[in-house]
Design a protein around this motif. Structure first.
Motif: not given
Ligand SMILES: [Zn+2]
Length: 340
Positions: A63, A119-120, A191, A195
């Protein structure tokens, strides 16, 4: 030795510009024998490095990379650097999620693939200065530095993007960041836009969440994501909605759907591979619930169980493995088989 002398004589006698007699005699049987010899050499080379392209592959989930971790998902820059240095020491070479799910695992003989996923779309992964230079201590800066110091360790990874877009608000800056990723051979994955946990959501909402960010990534960078990582690793009630769908004019089609935990992934060439639910491993030390099921624990396990791990034969066009594993080869890869 007399045979060699005869060949030399034949070449000399045939003179300039003429085919040496010895070559003119080449027949179909020679070609077949040559092919057989080449195949035997391939098999021997695969056996020598104990190639096992039906073995397991760690897909690591990162992350943020920040100095003061706020959650157990965050890594500090120095932790992240050690994570990569360990992969180097253990003989891993990164491939992208897109390469992995489509079977393009092009790494040297004896090496093991690893998939690095982020991710993110946080600024701690990639921030560019006004000249387009990568900010030090971001995930990409560290990955590029480790790769430069360890030739053969490919600086590639997959970035699963949401509307957060690496902290960029303006469309031009978002375009700069995504286009930089594309130009530097990084893989951009989906993704979802907001979210949300997609479990139990209606079909229209699932497709809007996935299709709208696909549309954005397409218009900003001309990229069509090959894979998706589901928020919280939660699948929609119909798994296929994550792989294929449509929102307004945008259709999406993913060759792989990634989850959140807790094991290495089967090889994409194995019958155990499930494209709609590919497991990933959290990047974490052996602490708490990570004592067994996060990256340090699994990398230790793969190291002490080399027969379970994917090892390449160095030839991207074959799937090499010990004959014993033949029943596990996916039917669609039959023609790639190199069973020794
Ligand atoms: Zn995520």
């Amino acid at each position: 030795m007399s045979g060699v002398g005869l060949v030399a004589a034949a070449v000399i006698l045939s003179g300039c510009g003429e085919e040496p007699v010895i070559q003119a005699k080449s027949t179909k049987a020679d070609t077949a024998a040559k092919a057989q010899k080449a195949q035997a050499a391939k098999l021997a080379a695969a056996a020598k490095v104990k190639a096992n392209e039906l073995g397991q592959v760690p897909v690591l989930m990162f992350h943020r990379v920040i100095e003061k971790p706020a959650t157990t998902d965050d890594r500090t820059p120095s932790q992240f650097r050690s994570d990569l240095e360990r992969l180097v020491r253990d003989g891993y070479v990164p491939v992208t999620a897109a390469e992995f799910v489509t079977g393009k695992i092009d790494i040297p003989a004896g090496k093991h693939p690893v998939v690095l996923t982020f991710d993110d779309s946080s600024p701690s992964q990639l921030t560019l200065d006004e000249m387009g230079q990568v900010k030090p201590d971001t995930a990409i800066a560290i990955l590029q530095d480790v790769a430069a110091k360890n030739p053969g360790f490919r600086p590639v990874a997959t970035f699963y993007v949401t509307r957060d877009m690496f902290g960029k608000i303006g469309r031009e800056e978002q375009a700069q960041t995504l286009q930089w990723l594309k130009a530097n051979n990084f893989d951009i994955g989906n993704h979802t836009r907001d979210h949300l946990n997609l479990r139990g959501r209606p079909r229209e909402q699932v497709m809007e969440q996935i299709g709208s960010i696909a549309q954005e990534v397409g218009s900003l960078a001309g990229v069509k994501p090959v894979t998706i990582a589901l928020p919280y690793g939660n699948q929609p009630s119909t798994k296929e909605w994550a792989a294929r769908g449509k929102f307004h004019d945008t259709t999406y089609k993913h060759s792989g759907v990634f989850l959140a935990g807790y094991t290495p992934s089967p090889s994409p060439f194995s019958k155990s591979f499930e494209p709609l639910g590919i497991p990933r491993i959290r990047a974490m030390d052996k602490k708490g619930d990570c004592a067994q099921f996060c990256s340090t624990a699994w990398l230790d396990w793969l190291k002490s169980n080399p027969d379970m791990r994917y090892t390449s034969d160095g030839d991207v066009s074959t799937v090499a493995y010990p004959k014993f594993k033949d029943p596990f080869l996916r039917t669609s890869y039959k023609t790639w088989s190199l069973a020794y």
